[in-house]
Design a protein around this motif. Structure first.
Motif, mmCIF file in Angstrom:
data_model
loop_
_atom_site.group_PDB
_atom_site.id
_atom_site.type_symbol
_atom_site.label_atom_id
_atom_site.label_comp_id
_atom_site.label_asym_id
_atom_site.label_seq_id
_atom_site.Cartn_x
_atom_site.Cartn_y
_atom_site.Cartn_z
ATOM 1 N N VAL A 30 4.205 -8.900 6.244
ATOM 2 C CA VAL A 30 3.662 -7.562 6.007
ATOM 3 C C VAL A 30 4.553 -6.594 6.770
ATOM 4 N N VAL A 31 5.219 -5.728 6.036
ATOM 5 C CA VAL A 31 6.154 -4.765 6.629
ATOM 6 C C VAL A 31 5.504 -3.388 6.579
ATOM 7 N N VAL A 32 5.331 -2.780 7.749
ATOM 8 C CA VAL A 32 4.617 -1.507 7.845
ATOM 9 C C VAL A 32 5.574 -0.431 8.356
ATOM 10 N N SER A 33 5.609 0.680 7.655
ATOM 11 C CA SER A 33 6.403 1.839 8.080
ATOM 12 C C SER A 33 5.443 2.932 8.551
ATOM 13 N N ILE A 34 5.725 3.507 9.713
ATOM 14 C CA ILE A 34 4.868 4.534 10.300
ATOM 15 C C ILE A 34 5.689 5.791 10.540
ATOM 16 N N ARG A 35 5.159 6.912 10.102
ATOM 17 C CA ARG A 35 5.842 8.187 10.319
ATOM 18 C C ARG A 35 4.878 9.171 10.957
ATOM 19 N N ASP A 36 5.410 9.931 11.907
ATOM 20 C CA ASP A 36 4.619 10.977 12.544
ATOM 21 C C ASP A 36 4.423 12.121 11.554
ATOM 22 N N THR A 37 3.216 12.606 11.408
ATOM 23 C CA THR A 37 2.951 13.686 10.458
ATOM 24 C C THR A 37 3.346 15.049 10.990
ATOM 25 N N GLU A 38 3.626 15.162 12.285
ATOM 26 C CA GLU A 38 3.896 16.485 12.853
ATOM 27 C C GLU A 38 5.137 17.113 12.236
ATOM 28 N N ALA A 39 6.196 16.289 12.016
ATOM 29 C CA ALA A 39 7.413 16.828 11.414
ATOM 30 C C ALA A 39 7.131 17.348 10.008
ATOM 31 N N ARG A 40 6.337 16.603 9.241
ATOM 32 C CA ARG A 40 5.994 17.058 7.889
ATOM 33 C C ARG A 40 5.173 18.337 7.959
ATOM 34 N N ARG A 41 4.247 18.413 8.904
ATOM 35 C CA ARG A 41 3.427 19.622 9.013
ATOM 36 C C ARG A 41 4.271 20.827 9.382
ATOM 37 N N ARG A 42 5.254 20.612 10.267
ATOM 38 C CA ARG A 42 6.137 21.723 10.614
ATOM 39 C C ARG A 42 6.904 22.196 9.392
ATOM 40 N N THR A 43 7.379 21.236 8.577
ATOM 41 C CA THR A 43 8.102 21.601 7.359
ATOM 42 C C THR A 43 7.193 22.355 6.399
ATOM 43 N N GLN B 154 0.851 -1.183 0.000
ATOM 44 C CA GLN B 154 0.000 0.000 0.000
ATOM 45 C C GLN B 154 0.891 1.238 0.000
ATOM 46 N N PRO B 155 0.602 2.210 -0.880
ATOM 47 C CA PRO B 155 1.414 3.436 -0.900
ATOM 48 C C PRO B 155 1.182 4.268 0.358
ATOM 49 N N GLU B 156 2.072 5.231 0.573
ATOM 50 C CA GLU B 156 1.973 6.067 1.769
ATOM 51 C C GLU B 156 0.660 6.847 1.768
ATOM 52 N N GLY C 13 -7.943 7.602 19.009
ATOM 53 C CA GLY C 13 -7.821 8.943 19.560
ATOM 54 C C GLY C 13 -7.724 10.013 18.490
ATOM 55 N N GLY C 14 -7.622 9.575 17.224
ATOM 56 C CA GLY C 14 -7.620 10.540 16.130
ATOM 57 C C GLY C 14 -6.273 11.073 15.726
ATOM 58 N N ARG C 15 -5.174 10.532 16.280
ATOM 59 C CA ARG C 15 -3.862 11.015 15.891
ATOM 60 C C ARG C 15 -3.524 10.550 14.486
ATOM 61 N N GLU C 16 -3.069 11.487 13.657
ATOM 62 C CA GLU C 16 -2.802 11.191 12.256
ATOM 63 C C GLU C 16 -1.354 10.760 12.060
ATOM 64 N N VAL C 17 -1.176 9.696 11.265
ATOM 65 C CA VAL C 17 0.166 9.202 10.956
ATOM 66 C C VAL C 17 0.238 8.875 9.469
ATOM 67 N N LEU C 18 1.467 8.801 8.964
ATOM 68 C CA LEU C 18 1.700 8.391 7.579
ATOM 69 C C LEU C 18 2.109 6.921 7.579
ATOM 70 N N VAL C 19 1.409 6.106 6.809
ATOM 71 C CA VAL C 19 1.629 4.656 6.845
ATOM 72 C C VAL C 19 1.896 4.131 5.434
ATOM 73 N N THR C 20 2.912 3.289 5.341
ATOM 74 C CA THR C 20 3.223 2.579 4.111
ATOM 75 C C THR C 20 3.318 1.097 4.434
ATOM 76 N N ALA C 21 2.774 0.252 3.586
ATOM 77 C CA ALA C 21 2.838 -1.197 3.824
ATOM 78 C C ALA C 21 3.434 -1.892 2.603
ATOM 79 N N ARG C 22 4.235 -2.902 2.880
ATOM 80 C CA ARG C 22 4.822 -3.719 1.809
ATOM 81 C C ARG C 22 4.516 -5.178 2.105
ATOM 82 N N TYR C 23 4.045 -5.890 1.079
ATOM 83 C CA TYR C 23 3.728 -7.307 1.224
ATOM 84 C C TYR C 23 4.874 -8.133 0.648
ATOM 85 N N VAL C 24 5.447 -8.991 1.455
ATOM 86 C CA VAL C 24 6.579 -9.824 1.029
ATOM 87 C C VAL C 24 6.064 -11.221 0.721
#
Length: 371
Positions: free
Chosen positions: A130-143, A99-101, A108-119
């Motif tokens: 199933v390999v899942v990458s999670i990124r906090d969106t706050e850093a992107r929002r600050r940028t 699954q793309p990002e 609780g409604g906290r937003e995150v960026l998620v990417t999934a890869r199926y091996v």
């Protein structure tokens, strides 16, 4: 209970091979990754849940390991639908690689960026991991906020001089014969000054781009810092400042730093200009050697200084202090230039109560001479 298996990745007792074996083979520990990493096995059970995943999701690894993926990582899309049921990684299309990002919601409604890869073991075979990458969106929002603020500042700073240039040139073209030579000269001088202002702003933006991307080019050579400071003082005096407003103190013997003279001129120009414009009383410049091998320059004044609560924001973008004017980018660029030279810069309160900026540069070394 969680254990540390042979690869160094945290996995449940009796869970077998870790989902981070591939990373371990490369000598990388999952907890070293800046993004959250969650790996589920062929049964849909979590076998890797790194430290960043704990921090971002507020879920402890001990409770996530060996739990079903959809329970350990209960994600919903922005419409409130359960993401794992929607995407169905194990029983969905056999050709799907992942699954793309995308933006998803944690409980609780906290937003995150998620990417999934199926091996898969083979192209259309069953999902092995199933390999899942999670990124906090706050850093992107600050940028994104920083970029938006930069665009707004640039637009504002460009509007005034360009309006002036357009107005004066249009007036001169339409009514050239009606003005005296003195009036024409005054308008052309204003156009020239505003064009210089636009040029300086563009130069600042280019500097920021190069600093942020690590592409600031330095043409190093030995630099006589004391002579450079003297030139800047003389320029201020020639522009109308009283000569006795400046006090230059040089401690000898003084080694020459190995630096880009144009960039160091930019640093000195900014610090002295700030001291003259925003400070009061005598502007003192101390140039001295530092231990073990370096040269420092301290610029201080006797004005009101910088409030204590603002000290940690002085070198950030758009900081202007109590007085408006300028883009607020100068000190950010100064810090970037000094650090590009492997130097350091600090701000504090001067003995006379004003602001005190001190930067240190390394002297010439064989490593620099051969770079």
């Amino acid at each position: 209970m969680s254990v540390v298996n042979g690869s160094g990745a945290r996995g449940p007792a009796g869970a077998g091979a870790s989902g981070a074996d591939e990373l371990a083979a490369l000598g990388v520990h999952p907890d070293d990754l800046p993004d959250g990493l969650v790996v589920a096995d062929e049964r849909g059970r979590v076998i890797c849940f790194n430290a960043a995943a704990e921090r971002i999701t507020a879920v402890r690894a001990e409770s996530a390991l060996d739990a079903p993926l959809e329970r350990a990582l209960p994600l919903e899309d922005l419409e409130g639908r359960r993401w794992w049921q929607l995407t169905d990684p194990y029983d969905g299309l056999a050709t799907r690689a992942g699954q793309p990002e995308r933006n998803l919601l944690l409980p609780g409604g906290r937003e995150v960026l998620v990417t999934a890869r199926y091996v898969r073991d083979r192209p259309t075979g069953p999902v092995h991991r199933v390999v899942v990458s999670i990124r906090d969106t706050e850093a992107r929002r600050r940028t994104e906020r920083s970029h938006a603020e930069l665009i707004a500042t640039v637009a504002h700073e460009l509007r005034s001089p360009l309006t002036s240039v357009k107005g004066f040139t249009a007036t001169l073209l339409a009514k050239w014969e009606r003005f005296t030579d003195e009036q024409k000269r005054l308008m052309l001088e204003t156009v020239d000054a505003d064009a210089n202002r636009v040029t300086r702003l563009i130069a600042e933006l280019l500097d920021i781009s190069r600093i942020d991307s690590g592409r600031l080019e330095l043409r190093r050579q030995p630099v006589d810092i004391a002579a450079a400071v003297s030139r800047h003082i003389q320029a201020h005096v020639a522009a109308g400042q009283a000569a006795d407003r400046f006090l230059l103190r040089v401690q000898h013997p003084l080694p020459d730093p190995w630096a880009d003279p144009d960039k160091i001129d930019q640093v000195l120009s900014n610090l002295l200009e700030n001291a003259v414009r925003h400070g009061e009383g005598t502007v003192t410049i101390d140039v001295e050697p530092t231990t073990p091998t370096g040269t420092s320059v301290t610029v201080s004044d006797e004005g009101p200084g910088i409030p204590e609560e603002s000290m940690n924001r002085v070198f950030t973008r758009f900081w202007r202090g109590s007085k408006r004017g300028g883009t607020g980018l100068g000190l950010y660029i100064v810090k970037g230039i000094v650090e590009a030279h492997a130097g350091s810069i600090t701000v504090g309160r001067a003995p006379g109560g004003g602001a005190e900026f001190r930067f240190t540069l390394p002297v010439a070394t064989p490593a620099y001479l051969t770079s």
